[in-house]
Design a protein around this motif. Structure first.
Motif, PDB file in Angstrom:
ATOM      1  N   HIS A  89       1.062  -1.094   0.098  1.00  0.00           N
ATOM      2  CA  HIS A  89       0.059  -0.003  -0.036  1.00  0.00           C
ATOM      3  C   HIS A  89       0.914   1.466   0.127  1.00  0.00           C
ATOM      4  O   HIS A  89       2.107   1.110   0.106  1.00  0.00           O
ATOM      5  CB  HIS A  89      -0.965  -0.048   1.311  1.00  0.00           C
ATOM      6  N   ALA A  90       0.382   2.449  -0.028  1.00  0.00           N
ATOM      7  CA  ALA A  90       1.136   3.695  -0.404  1.00  0.00           C
ATOM      8  C   ALA A  90       2.148   3.947   0.476  1.00  0.00           C
ATOM      9  O   ALA A  90       3.364   4.127   0.237  1.00  0.00           O
ATOM     10  CB  ALA A  90       0.140   4.821  -0.402  1.00  0.00           C
ATOM     11  N   LEU A 259      10.603  -5.987  -1.921  1.00  0.00           N
ATOM     12  CA  LEU A 259       9.786  -7.045  -3.007  1.00  0.00           C
ATOM     13  C   LEU A 259       8.416  -6.643  -3.023  1.00  0.00           C
ATOM     14  O   LEU A 259       7.805  -6.513  -3.925  1.00  0.00           O
ATOM     15  CB  LEU A 259      10.082  -8.392  -2.516  1.00  0.00           C
ATOM     16  N   GLY A 260       7.784  -6.562  -1.737  1.00  0.00           N
ATOM     17  CA  GLY A 260       6.143  -6.289  -1.834  1.00  0.00           C
ATOM     18  C   GLY A 260       5.892  -5.073  -2.391  1.00  0.00           C
ATOM     19  O   GLY A 260       4.993  -5.013  -3.319  1.00  0.00           O
ATOM     20  N   VAL A 261       6.685  -3.990  -2.432  1.00  0.00           N
ATOM     21  CA  VAL A 261       6.440  -2.987  -3.116  1.00  0.00           C
ATOM     22  C   VAL A 261       6.706  -2.882  -4.488  1.00  0.00           C
ATOM     23  O   VAL A 261       6.058  -2.370  -5.590  1.00  0.00           O
ATOM     24  CB  VAL A 261       7.185  -1.586  -2.297  1.00  0.00           C
ATOM     25  N   SER A 262       7.596  -3.768  -4.937  1.00  0.00           N
ATOM     26  CA  SER A 262       7.960  -3.947  -6.361  1.00  0.00           C
ATOM     27  C   SER A 262       6.871  -4.696  -6.969  1.00  0.00           C
ATOM     28  O   SER A 262       6.432  -4.334  -8.142  1.00  0.00           O
ATOM     29  CB  SER A 262       9.168  -4.915  -6.394  1.00  0.00           C
ATOM     30  N   VAL A 263       6.288  -5.530  -6.293  1.00  0.00           N
ATOM     31  CA  VAL A 263       5.154  -6.382  -6.724  1.00  0.00           C
ATOM     32  C   VAL A 263       3.763  -5.565  -6.893  1.00  0.00           C
ATOM     33  O   VAL A 263       3.342  -5.472  -7.954  1.00  0.00           O
ATOM     34  CB  VAL A 263       4.717  -7.492  -5.604  1.00  0.00           C
ATOM     35  N   ILE A 264       3.506  -4.467  -6.150  1.00  0.00           N
ATOM     36  CA  ILE A 264       2.409  -3.964  -6.253  1.00  0.00           C
ATOM     37  C   ILE A 264       2.669  -2.926  -7.333  1.00  0.00           C
ATOM     38  O   ILE A 264       1.793  -2.567  -8.243  1.00  0.00           O
ATOM     39  CB  ILE A 264       1.731  -3.258  -4.768  1.00  0.00           C
ATOM     40  N   ILE A 343       6.344   3.820 -13.589  1.00  0.00           N
ATOM     41  CA  ILE A 343       5.910   5.411 -14.021  1.00  0.00           C
ATOM     42  C   ILE A 343       5.991   5.716 -15.425  1.00  0.00           C
ATOM     43  O   ILE A 343       5.105   6.160 -15.821  1.00  0.00           O
ATOM     44  CB  ILE A 343       7.036   6.175 -13.148  1.00  0.00           C
ATOM     45  N   GLN A 344       6.961   4.999 -16.050  1.00  0.00           N
ATOM     46  CA  GLN A 344       6.915   5.292 -17.422  1.00  0.00           C
ATOM     47  C   GLN A 344       5.642   4.916 -18.298  1.00  0.00           C
ATOM     48  O   GLN A 344       5.300   5.358 -19.149  1.00  0.00           O
ATOM     49  CB  GLN A 344       8.142   4.394 -17.823  1.00  0.00           C
ATOM     50  N   VAL A 351       3.543  10.327 -12.220  1.00  0.00           N
ATOM     51  CA  VAL A 351       4.241  11.106 -11.514  1.00  0.00           C
ATOM     52  C   VAL A 351       3.254  11.977 -10.580  1.00  0.00           C
ATOM     53  O   VAL A 351       3.667  13.006 -10.014  1.00  0.00           O
ATOM     54  CB  VAL A 351       5.143  11.880 -12.251  1.00  0.00           C
ATOM     55  N   THR A 352       2.024  11.847 -10.777  1.00  0.00           N
ATOM     56  CA  THR A 352       0.895  12.548  -9.848  1.00  0.00           C
ATOM     57  C   THR A 352       1.009  12.082  -8.382  1.00  0.00           C
ATOM     58  O   THR A 352       1.115  11.071  -8.241  1.00  0.00           O
ATOM     59  CB  THR A 352      -0.427  12.529 -10.610  1.00  0.00           C
ATOM     60  N   HIS A 353       0.538  13.152  -7.728  1.00  0.00           N
ATOM     61  CA  HIS A 353      -0.166  12.664  -6.346  1.00  0.00           C
ATOM     62  C   HIS A 353      -1.091  11.972  -6.011  1.00  0.00           C
ATOM     63  O   HIS A 353      -1.568  11.299  -4.989  1.00  0.00           O
ATOM     64  CB  HIS A 353      -0.121  13.588  -5.370  1.00  0.00           C
ATOM     65  N   GLU A 354      -2.013  11.380  -7.296  1.00  0.00           N
ATOM     66  CA  GLU A 354      -3.239  10.679  -7.415  1.00  0.00           C
ATOM     67  C   GLU A 354      -2.521   9.145  -7.067  1.00  0.00           C
ATOM     68  O   GLU A 354      -3.319   8.380  -6.622  1.00  0.00           O
ATOM     69  CB  GLU A 354      -3.798  10.686  -8.639  1.00  0.00           C
ATOM     70  N   MET A 355      -1.451   8.913  -7.255  1.00  0.00           N
ATOM     71  CA  MET A 355      -1.042   7.388  -7.270  1.00  0.00           C
ATOM     72  C   MET A 355       0.467   7.444  -6.237  1.00  0.00           C
ATOM     73  O   MET A 355       0.969   8.559  -6.200  1.00  0.00           O
ATOM     74  CB  MET A 355      -0.387   6.864  -8.755  1.00  0.00           C
ATOM     75  N   PRO A 356       0.496   6.345  -5.676  1.00  0.00           N
ATOM     76  CA  PRO A 356       1.754   5.940  -4.765  1.00  0.00           C
ATOM     77  C   PRO A 356       3.012   5.994  -5.641  1.00  0.00           C
ATOM     78  O   PRO A 356       4.142   6.111  -5.029  1.00  0.00           O
ATOM     79  CB  PRO A 356       1.420   5.019  -3.988  1.00  0.00           C
ATOM     80  N   LEU A 357       2.948   6.143  -6.812  1.00  0.00           N
ATOM     81  CA  LEU A 357       4.187   5.531  -7.647  1.00  0.00           C
ATOM     82  C   LEU A 357       5.223   6.607  -7.330  1.00  0.00           C
ATOM     83  O   LEU A 357       6.430   6.130  -7.101  1.00  0.00           O
ATOM     84  CB  LEU A 357       4.066   5.554  -9.115  1.00  0.00           C
TER      85      LEU A 357
END
Ligand SMILES: Cc1cc2nc3c(=O)[nH]c(=O)nc-3n(C[C@H](O)[C@H](O)[C@H](O)COP(=O)(O)OP(=O)(O)OC[C@H]3O[C@@H](n4cnc5c(N)ncnc54)[C@H](O)[C@@H]3O)c2cc1C
Length: 394
Positions: A89-90, A259-264, A343-344, A351-357
């Motif tokens: 999650h974010a 790993l977990g953040v890579s997965v999401i 992101i790409q 790159v917006t704040h709407e997403m956690p990326l």
């Protein structure tokens, strides 16, 4: 051995636990994030107080803490499997499930005296106190056994500490922490671990704003007095306890968070590529996009096995330091690459704040520096494979 006997599957119980945590994150944590500030690292107390008992009831409270100290007592292997889900999650990388599954004190406290465990360790598991862990100094973090200049000198029944630590995570919100100070200036290893309280006279701290919201601090010790009973482990032996096992061990769960953040981040890219159309067809039909997704898929799967290998070795009581460094090095670098590709693929929205990326992109950069930078992991790996008395190369 008959064909098929070697098949490996996660134990059913562990699969269930991991699914349960996945559901918890999706049903309880992610919905809360819609109402939080983009870089939030905490949730309102009302939500915390509602969720923490749920996590406890699931048997998911401080899962890595031994059962005798009121934790879940899970093996490190089980921890990494569960943690892979916990962080999806974010805020997951630095505030997994916003602490609603408990926040463990530094592992080293369990090597302390009954007084230290009772006063510091157990209240932290119960959530009544918060802790931090301070090695790095302005003189450097990669080679702390040499860089540590903070001095502790015995004075009657006390120790007097003078010096400073930098980049200490959690100290701004903490009540106590562990400070590694030099007690024997003649030797490289003459370092002792002390338990220090934030409200002690002579202790002060100041935030160091960085590219993540979980802001670390610089700590200052100005004739800070610590009673002898707050010496953790043996005098002059603090480094041996820490360096041999605990620092290396910490790299394994650190890697599973990567790993977990890579997965999401990767799953988001896969889904988005199927729905976003350009030039009359979904992005997913374009080979340029497919190859990005394929590279992320392969790296994530590799990463998982490397982490599991390190965890298995640790749990089996084998020398796991080489595998721990490989897992840490690889997972931190994969995280950066996977988030960047995601992101790409998301284009401007990425790159917006709407997403956690974009948040993960900033946080991922720190993962190549914290907990032993990539170069330090490479030093450990090189030492092992080049040293005739070390581990043979693959
Ligand atoms: C956000 C954040 C949170 C942190 N939290 C904590 C914490 O809670 N507790 C704590 O104790 N520390 C913490 N740290 C500190 C972290 O562990 C150190 O930053 C890290 O170990 C590197 O130390 P350094 O920054 O002093 O870099 P240096 O040791 O000065 O190294 C600088 C660069 O040179 C590279 N390098 C060093 N030696 C070699 C070599 N021989 N060959 C090639 N390259 C080399 C390093 O990898 C690094 O890239 C945190 C850091 C950050 C950024």
């Amino acid at each position: 051995m008959a064909a098929g006997d070697e098949r490996y599957e996660l134990p059913e119980e562990l699969k269930m636990a991991s699914r349960m945590v996945r559901d918890y994150v999706q049903k309880e944590i992610i919905p809360l994030e819609h109402d939080l500030e983009h870089d939030s690292i905490s949730i309102p107390d009302t939500e915390f107080n509602r969720l923490a008992p749920k996590a406890k009831a699931m048997g998911m409270w401080c899962i890595g803490v031994p059962q005798e100290f009121d934790g879940g007592g899970l093996s490190i292997f089980a921890q990494v499997v569960i943690e892979e889900e916990m962080v999806q999650h974010a805020a997951g990388l630095y505030a997994p499930v916003y602490g609603t599954m408990g926040t463990s004190p530094p592992e080293i406290i369990w090597h302390g005296t009954p007084y230290q465990i009772e006063t510091y360790g157990l209240p932290t598991v119960r959530g009544a106190r918060k802790a931090w862990f301070a090695i790095t100094e302005p003189t450097g973090g990669s080679d702390p056994a040499r860089a540590i200049q903070t001095r502790a000198v015995r004075d009657g029944d006390d120790w007097v500490i003078n010096g400073s630590k930098v980049f200490i995570s959690g100290a701004l919100w903490g009540d106590w922490g562990i400070v590694f100070a030099r007690t024997d200036p003649e030797t490289r290893r003459g370092i002792t671990a002390f338990i220090v309280e934030n409200d002690s006279p002579g202790f002060s701290l100041t935030p160091i704003p960085v590219m993540r919201a979980y802001t670390p601090a610089q700590l200052f010790f100005d004739n800070l007095r610590v009673p002898d009973r707050n010496v953790l482990g043996e005098v002059d032996k603090g480094w041996d306890l820490l360096a041999n096992k605990l620092l290396a061990r910490g790299r394994i769960p650190y890697s599973s968070a990567n790993l977990g953040v890579s997965v999401i981040a990767h799953r988001m890219a896969v889904e988005y590529s199927k729905t976003r159309e350009t030039f009359g067809a979904p992005l997913a039909t374009r080979q340029a996009i497919q190859w990005m997704l394929v590279d992320s898929e392969v790296e994530i799967r590799t990463c998982r096995w490397l982490i599991w290998e390190a965890a298995w070795k640790y749990d089996a009581g084998e020398d796991f330091r080489l595998e721990g460094s490989i897992a840490k090095l690889y997972s931190a670098e994969v995280l950066g690459k996977v988030v960047d590709r995601s992101i790409q693929i998301h284009g401007g929205y990425g790159v917006t704040h709407e997403m956690p990326l974009e948040r993960w992109y900033r946080e991922a950069r720190i993962r190549r520096i914290g907990e032993g930078a990539s170069e330090v992991q490479r030093i450990v790996i090189a030492r092992e494979i080049l040293n005739p008395a070390g581990r043979p190369p693959a």
